[in-house]
Design a protein around this motif. Structure first.
Motif, short mmCIF file in Angstrom:
data_model
loop_
_atom_site.label_atom_id
_atom_site.label_comp_id
_atom_site.label_asym_id
_atom_site.label_seq_id
_atom_site.Cartn_x
_atom_site.Cartn_y
_atom_site.Cartn_z
N PHE A 45 -1.42 -0.13 -5.43
CA PHE A 45 -1.12 1.25 -5.06
C PHE A 45 -2.40 2.05 -4.81
O PHE A 45 -2.48 2.83 -3.87
CB PHE A 45 -0.29 1.92 -6.16
N ALA A 46 -3.39 1.88 -5.68
CA ALA A 46 -4.64 2.63 -5.53
C ALA A 46 -5.35 2.25 -4.24
O ALA A 46 -6.03 3.08 -3.62
CB ALA A 46 -5.55 2.36 -6.73
N GLU A 47 -5.16 1.01 -3.80
CA GLU A 47 -5.78 0.55 -2.56
C GLU A 47 -5.02 1.03 -1.33
O GLU A 47 -5.61 1.42 -0.33
CB GLU A 47 -5.85 -0.97 -2.56
N GLN A 48 -3.68 1.03 -1.39
CA GLN A 48 -2.86 1.25 -0.20
C GLN A 48 -2.44 2.70 0.01
O GLN A 48 -2.24 3.12 1.16
CB GLN A 48 -1.62 0.36 -0.26
N LEU A 49 -2.26 3.47 -1.06
CA LEU A 49 -1.83 4.85 -0.87
C LEU A 49 -2.95 5.67 -0.24
O LEU A 49 -4.14 5.39 -0.44
CB LEU A 49 -1.41 5.45 -2.22
N ASP A 50 -2.56 6.67 0.51
CA ASP A 50 -3.50 7.45 1.32
C ASP A 50 -4.23 8.49 0.47
O ASP A 50 -4.05 9.71 0.64
CB ASP A 50 -2.74 8.11 2.48
N TYR A 51 -5.05 7.99 -0.46
CA TYR A 51 -5.83 8.87 -1.34
C TYR A 51 -7.03 8.07 -1.86
O TYR A 51 -6.88 6.88 -2.16
CB TYR A 51 -4.99 9.37 -2.51
N PRO A 52 -8.21 8.69 -1.98
CA PRO A 52 -9.43 7.93 -2.37
C PRO A 52 -9.53 7.64 -3.87
O PRO A 52 -10.40 8.14 -4.57
CB PRO A 52 -10.55 8.86 -1.91
N PHE A 53 -8.63 6.81 -4.36
CA PHE A 53 -8.65 6.46 -5.79
C PHE A 53 -9.79 5.48 -6.09
O PHE A 53 -10.13 4.63 -5.25
CB PHE A 53 -7.33 5.81 -6.20
N ASP A 54 -10.34 5.58 -7.29
CA ASP A 54 -11.26 4.59 -7.84
C ASP A 54 -10.38 3.50 -8.45
O ASP A 54 -9.73 3.72 -9.48
CB ASP A 54 -12.16 5.24 -8.89
N ILE A 55 -10.36 2.32 -7.82
CA ILE A 55 -9.42 1.28 -8.23
C ILE A 55 -9.69 0.80 -9.65
O ILE A 55 -8.76 0.59 -10.45
CB ILE A 55 -9.46 0.09 -7.24
N GLU A 56 -10.97 0.64 -10.00
CA GLU A 56 -11.29 0.15 -11.35
C GLU A 56 -10.89 1.18 -12.40
O GLU A 56 -10.40 0.81 -13.48
CB GLU A 56 -12.79 -0.16 -11.44
N LEU A 57 -11.05 2.45 -12.10
CA LEU A 57 -10.63 3.49 -13.05
C LEU A 57 -9.11 3.52 -13.17
O LEU A 57 -8.56 3.71 -14.26
CB LEU A 57 -11.16 4.85 -12.59
N ALA A 58 -8.43 3.31 -12.05
CA ALA A 58 -6.97 3.26 -12.08
C ALA A 58 -6.48 2.13 -12.99
O ALA A 58 -5.53 2.31 -13.77
CB ALA A 58 -6.43 3.06 -10.66
N LYS A 59 -7.12 0.98 -12.93
CA LYS A 59 -6.73 -0.16 -13.78
C LYS A 59 -6.93 0.17 -15.26
O LYS A 59 -6.14 -0.23 -16.11
CB LYS A 59 -7.54 -1.39 -13.38
#
Length: 724
Positions: free
Chosen positions: A33-47
């Motif tokens: 979701f963090a990768e595909q949704l249209d928002y600049p998420f930090d993937i490692e922080l999301a995990k």
């Protein structure tokens, strides 16, 4: 000492998933979701947020609640029952395992992933609890020394170092969380929406989460709509170029002109395809499933969940929008299911992330009025803010509404406007109209249709009216094939009815030309059902709705039948005309030709503007939480109740038959859909004392109607038989 392997995230009634396995599923989901949704998420922080979010389920209070946990003493049992515990608050006692610069995002993800932080309906948000209970922090750290190492083990199993955390350190973390939440301003938290999306997805699929993620964000394969066999002069929109660079689209064209193909070809990414009625989305979903090869094409049934509670001797109603799971190539739904964005209903942040940057098709937008029209216009404003590409299709539209839409979408420079010429419209003249008085006996017309071996469609404005008429037709025409269809059938049965309508009564497949037959319906046939009848009798409806109804007669186009006319009969409005307004129906009735005159497609716009000569849109500002391109609601909070119950005519409640009660209780969420019957809340609320309401699924009311009666007539709200 408590072991991680013994901690469960869900009770046995909800799958009995272990905390470790559930956390793995949420981590897998949030990474995608963090990768595909249209928002600049930090993937490692999301995990990290996903790993942290449910650690508090190791707390003894949670373990006691979901298991057969035996307390050491009666005193301890009473103490447990006296405190309010939220596992997400206990989870945040582990904040110090992460760098301080990550704390705020982690709090956003974790602290409100089930409840508003403030003004929760049950006062279980962190600011509610910390206000009401002096010992809130110590309660959330109860027996800390016994379970904190479970949290440490969980964190380290995902590769995160967790130094020893004392109870004092944990208390300081919770105090920081409380202060952080107190200082929140208005707005919305994408981090909260992200964690909710991942958690809900993992909870829905449990051990099947990973395999469901594979196709979740695929762009739809629309090659079918570009095939050479989809181009024909019979469908003039198929010959118009769709590659215009403007972001948005408005198409006005008659039923059968090729609007669906045109709108689909205007899309660039994932698609949200909206239709005005729950009843109309089934057929469109089936159409997409046949021609779009993507695995994840989704039909969203439930609009909302209505829970009737009793306090102080009075019933009160609480409601939430049931949030669809994030992702899918194409979602077929109603605009009410996107409305959480503008009303700030629970889960609105996830809905915003899910739809951001996607293509949204609003089909048959003319059918909305009053509060619903106001809601749709506000939804369009929000979609534009979320950088969606908005495509509007309709058979008719009042000029005043058209101008308003152009204003919202940003002038003609941003909107590709498509209309057919008068010469093209003339080829769509296919109906001759007869008007009849309110007390006209339609049996004469039924007899005529049977004598001519015609397929006859009779439409009533209410379910009750359709049911009563069908029972009379059963008595008077026992040998003629007939069926009744409306919105109040079990969802599973409704699919069968629609297939039967299209394949048998519509005269297709092995039954080509089978006549005569009679179908009695409500306005569920107005939109998207691909059927064509020979004659129609209908109660008067607003002119735009009538035009849609007429589109189910003489629908199929060929070189041979262009210019051929078939009859539609409209009954004069009189007395109680709910769900419509009498003045609109009177104007609509007057605008129609009569005595078998042709309904000219090129004159419809003039008639629509005569009926809708005032832009009558109800004010809903008091309910809005999306105003002037911003959320005017404190971050990490939701609205407890929306305008949808009080003002909008939607199928907001759910019923099941008493015969299905046990099966419903034992089924999973997908299976339960088959048993559910959507009902307008205003219709149902007089029966809330009469019917049991279940605590699972969409909280359905249990109605004691016999199965065989339901299969014939659909839901009839009946009372329990008294047993003496």
């Amino acid at each position: 000492m408590i072991k991680l392997a013994d901690i469960y995230a869900k009770s046995i009634h909800y799958g009995g998933t272990s905390l470790l396995n559930h956390t793995k599923d949420v981590v897998n989901a949030i990474e995608l979701f963090a990768e595909q949704l249209d928002y600049p998420f930090d993937i490692e922080l999301a995990k990290k947020g996903a790993v942290l979010h449910d650690i508090g389920k190791a707390h003894p209070h949670f373990r006691s609640r979901i298991s057969e946990y035996n307390h050491d003493s009666l005193l301890k049992k009473r103490h447990f029952e006296s405190i309010t515990h939220r596992h997400e608050i206990s989870s945040l006692a582990f904040l110090s395992a992460f760098p301080e610069e990550e704390w705020d995002a982690l709090i956003d993800m974790v602290v409100g992933h089930h409840k508003s932080v403030q003004n929760d309906s049950k006062r279980k948000g962190i600011l509610d609890i910390s206000t009401d209970e002096r010992d809130w922090a110590s309660n959330h750290l109860l027996d800390w020394d016994e379970w904190w190492e479970c949290g440490k083990e969980l964190l380290e199993s995902f590769g995160y170092n967790c130094p020893e955390i004392s109870k004092e350190n944990a208390t300081e973390s919770l105090q920081y969380v409380r202060k952080y939440c107190q200082q929140k301003k208005t707005g919305w938290s994408p981090w909260r929406g992200l964690l909710k999306a991942a958690d809900h997805f993992a909870s829905a699929f449990n051990e099947k989460t990973s395999e469901q993620l594979d196709s979740l964000f695929e762009k739809p394969n629309l090659s079918f709509y570009y095939g050479s066999d989809r181009r024909s002069e019979l469908y003039p929109l198929s010959l118009i170029d769709t590659s215009d660079a403007r972001l948005h689209t408005i198409v006005i064209a008659p039923t059968g002109a090729g609007k669906t193909d045109f709108l689909m070809k205007r899309c660039k990414g994932r698609i949200f395809y909206t239709l005005p009625f729950q009843a109309s989305i089934n057929a469109m979903y089936q159409r997409f499933k046949k021609v779009v090869p993507n695995k994840d094409i989704r039909l969203l049934h439930a609009t909302s969940e209505i829970v009737v509670k009793r306090e102080g001797g009075k019933n009160y109603v609480d409601e939430q929008i049931l949030q669809p799971l994030a992702g899918s190539s194409i979602k077929v739904l109603t605009p009410h299911q996107i409305a959480s964005i503008v009303f700030g209903i629970r889960g609105f942040e996830t809905a915003m992330l899910d739809i951001k940057g996607c293509d949204v098709i609003l089909d048959e937008i003319h059918t909305y009025s009053d509060f619903s029209q106001a809601m749709v216009l506000e939804v369009i404003k929000a979609l534009k803010y979320l950088e969606c590409r908005i495509h509007i299709g309709t058979a008719t539209m009042p000029t005043l509404l058209y101008k308003k839409l152009i204003e919202i979408l940003g002038s003609s420079e941003n909107v590709y406007e498509v209309k057919l010429s008068d010469a093209e419209l003339e080829k769509f003249n296919r109906h001759k109209v007869y008007k009849h008085s309110a007390d006209y006996d339609i049996s004469e017309l039924i007899n005529l249709a049977i004598e001519n071996k015609e397929k006859l469609l009779i439409i009533y404005n209410t379910v009750k009216g359709a049911q009563q008429a069908f029972k009379k037709i059963e008595e008077n025409y026992p040998s003629v094939p007939k069926m009744l269809i409306h919105s109040r059938f079990k969802r599973g049965l409704r699919v069968n009815l629609e297939n039967n309508l299209k394949e048998f009564y519509n005269g297709t497949k092995d039954n080509v030309g089978f006549k005569p037959c009679i179908v009695v319906s409500t306005q569920v046939v107005e939109v998207s059902l691909d059927i064509s009848f020979d004659r129609m009798i209908t109660q008067c409806a607003p002119l735009d709705a009538l035009i849609q109804r007429f589109g189910r007669v003489n629908r199929y186009r060929s070189e041979k039948n262009i210019g051929k006319l078939k009859s539609v009969h409209v009954i004069e409005p009189k007395g109680n005309v709910l769900p419509y307004k009498l003045d609109i129906l009177q104007k609509s009735f007057s605008a129609l030709p009569e005595n078998g005159a042709v309904l000219e497609e090129c004159s419809l716009q003039e008639g629509i503007d005569l009926v809708y000569d005032v832009f009558d849109m109800k004010e809903i500002d008091i309910h809005l939480k999306f105003i002037d391109n911003q959320i005017v609601l404190k971050e990490l909070t939701d609205c407890k109740k929306s305008v949808l119950i009080e003002a909008l005519e939607i199928e907001g409640a759910t019923c099941i038959l008493e015969a299905d009660r046990e099966k419903y209780l034992l089924s999973n969420w997908e299976q339960r859909i088959e048993f559910e019957i959507p009902v307008n809340w205003k219709t149902l609320r007089g029966y809330v004392k009469e019917y049991e309401q279940l605590e699972v699924g969409s909280r359905p009311f249990v109605v004691p109607q016999k199965e065989e009666m339901h299969e014939k007539y659909g839901l009839e709200l009946v009372e329990h038989e008294n047993i003496w």
